[in-house]
Enzyme design. Structure first.
Site, short mmCIF file in Angstrom:
data_model
loop_
_atom_site.label_atom_id
_atom_site.label_comp_id
_atom_site.label_asym_id
_atom_site.label_seq_id
_atom_site.Cartn_x
_atom_site.Cartn_y
_atom_site.Cartn_z
N ASP A 113 1.06 -1.62 0.33
CA ASP A 113 0.10 -0.53 0.55
C ASP A 113 0.72 1.06 -0.11
OD1 ASP A 113 -3.01 1.34 0.97
OD2 ASP A 113 -1.34 1.83 2.25
N GLU A 156 1.33 -0.86 -4.86
CA GLU A 156 0.43 0.48 -5.14
C GLU A 156 0.66 1.91 -5.91
OE1 GLU A 156 -3.36 3.23 -3.75
OE2 GLU A 156 -1.70 2.32 -2.73
C1 GLC Z 1 -3.97 3.25 0.10
C2 GLC Z 1 -5.26 2.42 -0.24
C3 GLC Z 1 -6.39 3.68 0.74
C4 GLC Z 1 -5.91 3.94 2.28
C5 GLC Z 1 -4.67 4.84 2.01
C6 GLC Z 1 -4.13 4.71 3.43
O1 GLC Z 1 -4.08 4.48 -1.69
O2 GLC Z 1 -5.66 1.82 -1.25
O3 GLC Z 1 -7.39 3.36 0.62
O4 GLC Z 1 -6.47 5.13 2.08
O5 GLC Z 1 -3.43 3.80 1.02
O6 GLC Z 1 -3.84 3.40 3.73
#
Ligand code: GLC
Ligand code: MG
Length: 574
Positions: free
Chosen positions: A221, A287
Site C-alpha cells: 500500500d 500501489e
Molecule cells: C492506499 C489505500 C487507501 C488508503 C491509503 C492509506 O491508497 O488504497 O484506501 O486510504 O492507502 O493507507
C-alpha cells in the site's frame, strides 16, 4: 514420424505453458472485506463470510484473492490504520477464522494475497504510544519535528507546508511529546520513519509472520510515501485553480514522494519474500499512482526484481477521462507495454476500493467489453468485487458517509472525495440486504438496484454480465491468451480491437472488438494477413444482437453502439 512431430509439439506446448506462474495464468479478485459477506449479523463483512463464498469465486474462475486489510485497527481509515500488524481485527474474526480461510482456499487451489501497509501505523499502535513517551527503542519510529515557532496565540507552527493526502496539514501536534508528527494520510495514521533501520526490521518480521501463516503474496500500500525530504523543505504550489489551499493537489509533491531509498527498501522486502522457503512462487502487487517511468522502476530488473505487478493505473485512469476512445485505450496499453522492462508481466485493472466503479465511469453497456480487454490482453487481470456483475456506484448521503476522506471536507464537498460509493456491499440476491447481512442496517447501505443487479439473477438469466465474465475468464486457459502475441486490429475514436495469436496452426486464435462509440458500425479487419475471411463468435456483450456460434465475414463484423465481441479463428484457414 507423425507421432514424433505430435510429441515434440506437445512437449513444446506443455513446457511453455508450464513456465507461467499461477498468478500469470489466473485472475486476481479484490475483496473489500467489510463489504463482501457478513456471517455474524453485525452489518460488517468478515472472514467466515468470505470463506462461505469461496465456491462462488471458484465458479466464476478466479484463483487469487487480494484482501484489503483485515488486521487489528481502530478503523479510522477502515483497516488502513493498523494497530497490530500481527493480529486479525475482531470485526473480521479470529486467527482461527483466518487459518480456516487459508485451508479452504488451498483445498480449492486458490491463492491469498494480503494487504501490507508499510507507510504508517495507527496512532493506537503500541509503537506510537511508546514513541510519544520517548521510549528509547521507539522514540524515532515516527517522524517527529519541533515547531518552527509559536503564533501570537501561543499555538505551535508546523515545520513546513506539507499537506495530507486526505486534506489539511500533514503535521499534528502532540501535547505530551511537545512535537509535531508527520502523517501523509489521516492524523490517526502517523508515518513510520524509514530512516530508522529498526522500522525496516519490523516490516521484515511482519512479512515473514504472514508468509508462515500461508499468505501467497502481498499488495503493498501507498509505497510512494515512505520517504520524505531529510531537510523538510516546503513544497511549491501546483498553481491548479481547481484545488483550494487545504487540498492535496494544491501543492507539487517534490519532497514527499518516490525517493530512491523507497526503491531500495522495496527491494529488501522482495528479498525477504523470495528467501522464504516455499515451493510456491509468491506474488507482489504494488500501489503507486505515479508517472510511468517512476512506476516502471517498481518492477525492478531481471537480476533484482521488486514487484511482480505494479498496478497499471495509467490504464485505469483513462477510463476516468471524460471521453473514452479506442485510440486512448490503445495509447494507455502501449504506454505500459512499451515501457515495461524486458521479461516482466503486465496487468489490467479498472477499479478498486479507492476509485469509481467501471459501470459508473463508462456507459454500463461497456461492462462486458471492458472485462474482455482486462481478461484477454497479455497480462494478469485484477477484478474488483462486483465488477463481474456490473455493480454501479451507490449514492451515499452526507449523514451516511463513513469514509474520512469524504467527511474531512464537509457536506458541500464530501462527494468529491468520498470512496463510500464504490464500497457498498456485494449484491448476492434479491432478499433483505441482498444476502450480504442479516443486520438491520449494514455499515453502508446497499445499492437500491440490488433487486435487479445481483449474482443470483445473473446466474439464472439466460445471458448476463456474470455469465459473460465466466466465459471470458475461461479463455485464459487457451495458449493464445496465455502466451500468444498481441496484435492490434482497427483502432480509432470509437473502436478498440486486437487479437491474440500463436504461430501454431492447431491452436485457436482470438480477436476482441469493443465499440466505445455511439453508432452502429460494420468493421472490416480482413486486411491483416493473419485474419482469415471468416471467424466464429465465441462471446458477445449483452448489448450485441449477433448469435454466439455464428460465423462472420471478417470484412463485415457488425458492432452496435457499446457492443463487444470475442471471435475465434484459425490463422491457417484458407
Ligand atoms: C492506499 C489505500 C487507501 C488508503 C491509503 C492509506 O491508497 O488504497 O484506501 O486510504 O492507502 O493507507
Ligand atoms: Mg460481521
Amino acid at each position: 514420424m507423425n507421432y514424433w512431430i505430435t510429441f515434440i509439439y506437445l512437449l513444446f506446448t506443455f513446457s511453455s505453458a508450464q513456465d507461467l506462474n499461477w498468478w500469470q495464468t489466473g485472475a486476481v479478485y479484490q475483496i473489500y472485506p467489510r463489504s463482501f459477506q457478513d456471517s455474524d449479523g453485525d452489518g460488517v463483512g468478515d472472514l467466515k463470510g468470505i470463506t462461505s463464498r469461496l465456491d462462488y469465486l471458484v465458479d466464476i474462475g478466479v484463483n487469487t484473492i487480494w484482501l484489503s486489510p483485515i488486521f487489528k485497527s481502530p478503523m479510522a481509515d477502515f483497516g488502513y490504520d493498523i494497530s497490530d500488524f500481527l493480529a486479525i481485527d475482531p470485526i473480521f474474526g479470529t486467527i482461527e477464522d483466518y487459518d480456516e480461510l487459508v485451508r479452504e482456499m488451498k483445498a480449492r487451489d486458490m491463492h491469498l494475497v494480503l494487504d501490507f501497509v508499510p507507510n504508517h501505523s495507527s496512532n493506537q499502535h503500541e509503537w506510537f504510544q511508546k514513541s510519544i513517551n520517548m521510549d528509547p527503542q521507539y522514540s524515532d519510529y515516527y517522524v517527529w519535528k519541533d515547531p518552527i515557532g509559536y503564533d501570537a496565540d501561543g499555538n505551535p507552527i508546523p515545520p513546513n507546508n506539507w499537506l495530507s493526502f486526505f486534506g489539511f496539514s500533514a503535521w499534528e501536534w502532540n501535547e505530551q511529546r511537545n512535537q509535531f508528527y508527520l502523517h501523509q494520510f489521516l492524523k490517526e495514521q502517523p508515518d513510520l520513519n524509514y530512516r530508522n533501520p529498526l522500522v525496516i526490521q519490523e516490516l521484515k518480521e511482519i512479512i515473514n509472520f504472514w508468509l508462515e501463516k500461508g499468505a501467497d503474496g502481498f499488495r503493498i500500500d501507498a509505497v510512494i510515501f515512505l520517504f520524505e525530504d531529510p531537510e523538510f523543505r516546503d513544497e511549491p504550489p501546483s498553481g491548479n485553480p481547481n484545488f483550494g489551499p487545504d487540498e492535496y493537489d494544491s501543492l507539487l509533491h517534490i519532497y514527499t514522494r518516490n525517493y530512491n531509498e523507497t526503491y531500495d527498501v522495496m527491494r529488501e522486502l522482495r528479498v525477504v519474500v523470495d528467501d522464504f522457503p516455499s515451493d510456491v512462487s509468491k506474488l507482489i502487487l504494488l500501489e503507486a499512482y505515479e508517472s510511468i517511468d517512476l512506476v516502471m522502476r517498481y518492477y525492478g530488473t531481471a537480476e533484482e526484481p521488486i514487484a511482480d505487478l505494479p498496478f497499471n493505473f495509467e490504464y485505469l485512469l483513462r477510463f476516468e477521462d471524460e471521453v473514452v476512445t479506442g485510440t486512448r485505450i490503445k495509447d494507455a496499453a502501449d504506454l505500459w507495454l512499451d515501457n515495461m522492462p524486458e521479461g516482466k508481466w503486465a496487468n489490467w485493472v479498472t477499479g478498486n476500493h479507492d476509485r469509481s466503479r467501471i459501470a459508473s465511469k463508462v456507459d454500463p453497456r461497456l461492462v462486458d467489453g471492458v472485462n474482455m480487454i482486462n481478461l484477454l490482453m497479455p497480462g494478469t487481470p485484477i477484478t474488483y468485487y462486483g465488477e463481474e456483475i456490473g455493480m454501479i456506484n451507490t449514492f451515499i448521503s452526507y449523514e451516511d458517509t463513513q469514509d474520512p476522506f469524504g467527511c474531512n471536507f464537509g457536506p458541500d464537498m464530501y462527494e468529491k472525495y468520498s470512496r463510500d460509493p464504490e464500497r457498498t456491499p456485494m449484491q448476492w440476491d434479491s432478499s433483505v440486504n441482498s444476502g450480504f447481512s442479516t443486520a438491520e442496517k449494514p455499515w453502508l447501505p446497499l445499492n437500491p438496484n440490488y433487486l435487479e443487479v445481483n449474482v443470483e439473477n445473473q446466474l439464472m438469466a439466460e445471458e448476463s454480465h456474470l455469465k459473460i465474465y465466466k466465459e471470458i475468464i475461461n479463455l485464459r486457459k487457451e495458449l493464445a491468451i496465455q502466451t500468444g502475441e498481441l496484435q492490434y486490429l482497427n483502432v480509432d475514436e470509437s473502436l478498440f480491437s486486437f487479437m491474440r495469436v500463436t504461430d501454431n496452426p492447431t491452436n485457436q486464435n482470438y480477436m476482441v472488438l469493443v465499440n466505445f462509440g455511439e453508432t452502429d458500425s460494420v468493421v472490416d479487419v480482413s486486411a491483416n494477413s493473419l485474419v482469415p475471411p471468416v471467424a466464429t463468435v465465441v462471446i458477445k456483450s449483452l448489448s450485441s444482437t449477433v448469435t454466439v456460434g455464428s460465423v462472420l465475414q471478417t470484412s463485415a463484423i457488425p458492432l452496435g453502439p457499446k457492443d463487444s465481441l470475442v471471435l475465434s479463428f484459425n490463422s491457417n484457414n484458407p
